[in-house]
Design a protein around this motif. Structure first.
Motif, mmCIF file in Angstrom:
data_model
loop_
_atom_site.group_PDB
_atom_site.id
_atom_site.type_symbol
_atom_site.label_atom_id
_atom_site.label_comp_id
_atom_site.label_asym_id
_atom_site.label_seq_id
_atom_site.Cartn_x
_atom_site.Cartn_y
_atom_site.Cartn_z
ATOM 1 N N GLY A 184 0.769 -1.237 0.000
ATOM 2 C CA GLY A 184 0.000 0.000 0.000
ATOM 3 C C GLY A 184 0.797 1.281 0.000
ATOM 4 N N ASP A 185 2.122 1.208 -0.111
ATOM 5 C CA ASP A 185 2.945 2.415 -0.143
ATOM 6 C C ASP A 185 3.194 2.795 -1.599
ATOM 7 N N CYS A 186 2.187 3.415 -2.217
ATOM 8 C CA CYS A 186 2.298 3.750 -3.632
ATOM 9 C C CYS A 186 3.391 4.781 -3.894
ATOM 10 N N SER A 187 3.525 5.742 -2.998
ATOM 11 C CA SER A 187 4.546 6.761 -3.163
ATOM 12 C C SER A 187 5.939 6.148 -3.106
ATOM 13 N N GLY A 188 6.156 5.283 -2.130
ATOM 14 C CA GLY A 188 7.446 4.609 -2.031
ATOM 15 C C GLY A 188 7.711 3.737 -3.238
ATOM 16 N N ALA A 189 6.683 3.037 -3.711
ATOM 17 C CA ALA A 189 6.833 2.177 -4.889
ATOM 18 C C ALA A 189 7.188 3.002 -6.118
ATOM 19 N N ALA A 190 6.553 4.167 -6.250
ATOM 20 C CA ALA A 190 6.849 5.040 -7.385
ATOM 21 C C ALA A 190 8.292 5.524 -7.335
ATOM 22 N N GLY A 191 8.757 5.855 -6.132
ATOM 23 C CA GLY A 191 10.145 6.286 -5.981
ATOM 24 C C GLY A 191 11.129 5.189 -6.346
ATOM 25 N N ILE A 223 -2.037 8.568 -8.622
ATOM 26 C CA ILE A 223 -3.008 9.551 -9.124
ATOM 27 C C ILE A 223 -4.268 9.534 -8.273
ATOM 28 N N ALA A 224 -4.724 8.324 -7.922
ATOM 29 C CA ALA A 224 -5.925 8.218 -7.090
ATOM 30 C C ALA A 224 -5.709 8.871 -5.730
ATOM 31 N N LEU A 225 -4.522 8.681 -5.158
ATOM 32 C CA LEU A 225 -4.236 9.268 -3.850
ATOM 33 C C LEU A 225 -4.192 10.789 -3.907
ATOM 34 N N THR A 233 2.124 19.959 -10.513
ATOM 35 C CA THR A 233 3.434 19.568 -11.014
ATOM 36 C C THR A 233 3.655 18.078 -10.769
ATOM 37 N N LEU A 234 4.656 17.559 -11.444
ATOM 38 C CA LEU A 234 4.994 16.156 -11.245
ATOM 39 C C LEU A 234 5.494 15.896 -9.836
ATOM 40 N N ASP A 235 6.199 16.870 -9.275
ATOM 41 C CA ASP A 235 6.702 16.700 -7.912
ATOM 42 C C ASP A 235 5.539 16.534 -6.940
ATOM 43 N N GLN A 236 4.496 17.314 -7.128
ATOM 44 C CA GLN A 236 3.317 17.182 -6.279
ATOM 45 C C GLN A 236 2.596 15.857 -6.526
ATOM 46 N N LEU A 237 2.662 15.384 -7.758
ATOM 47 C CA LEU A 237 2.003 14.127 -8.104
ATOM 48 C C LEU A 237 2.827 12.925 -7.662
ATOM 49 N N GLU A 270 -1.551 18.017 -17.839
ATOM 50 C CA GLU A 270 -1.158 19.408 -17.599
ATOM 51 C C GLU A 270 -0.019 19.477 -16.582
ATOM 52 N N ALA A 271 -0.033 18.583 -15.593
ATOM 53 C CA ALA A 271 1.061 18.539 -14.621
ATOM 54 C C ALA A 271 2.361 18.134 -15.305
ATOM 55 N N VAL A 272 2.272 17.176 -16.231
ATOM 56 C CA VAL A 272 3.465 16.767 -16.984
ATOM 57 C C VAL A 272 4.005 17.940 -17.797
ATOM 58 N N LEU A 273 3.115 18.621 -18.499
ATOM 59 C CA LEU A 273 3.541 19.708 -19.375
ATOM 60 C C LEU A 273 4.039 20.917 -18.592
ATOM 61 N N ALA A 274 3.601 21.066 -17.360
ATOM 62 C CA ALA A 274 4.108 22.163 -16.531
ATOM 63 C C ALA A 274 5.595 21.989 -16.267
#
Length: 363
Positions: A184-191, A223-225, A233-237, A270-274
């Motif tokens: 369930g650690d999606c952020s950690g998995a993404a990193g 994205i769901a979270l 921005t991507l950093d926020q995502l 839009e976050a990607v393009l920013a």
């Protein structure tokens, strides 16, 4: 080749002598005898490709086991690790070093895992870690086998140590990304997935990630979270540009525009393009989305983005495909034909080729 064959045959004789002298356990003698006999046979055949073939087979079985863990969620299976610690010409056997040395122990662990005895493999990796506490192979595969046994908390600690010990070790990064996603650690998995990409992973590890949908699942989870937050921005995502586009594509498919969540997908683009104004994927699919609204100003913006996507990445098959689609809709037949003809030179995927053929029929 004869010299190498003689080396392995002499090594087998050494093993027999050590067994008779009581310096080698019968189990270790059996394991090493099989390995050295195989080596001697390969030398006799002139087979130079053992290491590459072994690695390919090992990683192939990794794909099967990880698939079970990611898709089915069943903690089971037998995994043959990559060939590690193989003895090479020029090595010698002194005392019991061939078995108690780190390479010998790693080979024993590999054999135990191949036989389905993950508990024994873990025990052997513990012996390795007593002698070499930061050994990345032992840490990574001990952690992975713990995960396969359902001991996820222990696995998490060991895999964390593995990536600290060897930040560029793709296997450890892949295992940890899978485990973090499952727990369930999606952020950690993404990193971890971003760190894995930075290692330029071997083909079979990269294939594993793609074929099992790990990248898409992690992106959708992130994205769901963040969907309730005003991310810009991507950093926020918390995703890389490419992974964010993968997630957005899963949210909305231009071939079935009435389904999915186009509003959330557009926010992601839009976050990607920013952060990356020339990202061809974000430009292409946000462009298609805007042109499908039917509003004049958004159609114009969509057409601008599709042209920008092709300018930024002339050899991007998707950008060429969807610009041809728009050109057909606008009655610009010559432009559509030019893009489709160019697309055929890019070795497109079967799906892109199918869509291209559909567009040609429309012409």
């Amino acid at each position: 080749m004869d010299e190498e064959r003689e080396f392995w045959l002499e090594s087998l004789d050494d093993l027999d002598q050590e067994l008779e002298a009581g310096d080698l356990e019968p189990e270790d003698h059996q394991v090493l005898s099989r390995s050295y006999t195989r080596k001697a046979a390969e030398a006799l055949r002139g087979d130079q490709g053992y290491s590459d073939a072994s690695e390919s087979r090992g990683r192939g079985k990794l794909i099967a086991v990880v698939a079970g863990l990611v898709v089915v969620g069943v903690v089971a299976g037998v995994f043959l690790a990559r060939a590690v610690g193989s003895r090479h010409s020029g090595d010698t056997i002194t005392g019991n070093d061939a078995v108690t040395s780190v390479p010998g122990l790693l080979r024993n662990a590999e054999e135990s895992a191949a036989a389905g005895d993950l508990a024994e493999a873990i025990a052997i990796y513990d012996r390795v870690l007593e002698r070499s506490p930061s050994n990345p192979t032992a840490l990574a595969y001990k952690g992975w086998f713990l995960a396969l046994q359902g001991r996820e908390a222990e696995a998490a600690d060991v895999l964390a140590d593995a990536v600290v010990a060897a930040p560029e070790y793709a296997d450890a990064r892949a295992f940890r990304s899978i485990l973090l996603y499952r727990t369930g650690d999606c952020s950690g998995a993404a990193g971890e997935l971003a760190a894995l990409d930075a290692t330029n992973p071997p083909e079979l590890i990269a294939q594993l990630v793609e074929t099992q949908g790990l990248r898409t699942n992690i992106a959708l989870c992130q994205i769901a979270l963040q969907a309730q937050e005003q991310f810009r921005t991507l950093d926020q995502l918390g995703l890389t540009a490419d992974d964010a586009v993968v997630g957005a594509r899963a949210l909305w498919d231009p071939t079935t525009p009435g389904q999915g969540d186009p509003a959330l997908a557009l926010r992601v683009y839009e976050a990607v393009l920013a952060d990356n104004p020339d990202h061809p994927g974000a430009l292409t699919y946000s462009g298609v989305m805007l042109t499908q609204t039917g509003l004049d100003d958004q159609i114009a913006e969509g057409a601008f983005r599709l042209n920008q996507a092709v300018a930024a990445a002339p050899n991007n098959p998707e950008a060429r495909l969807w610009r041809a689609w728009l050109a057909i809709g606008l009655g610009q037949t010559d432009q559509a034909i030019a893009d489709l003809d160019y697309l055929e030179t890019l070795n497109p995927t079967p799906e892109i080729a199918r869509l291209s053929a559909d567009l040609r029929r429309r012409l």
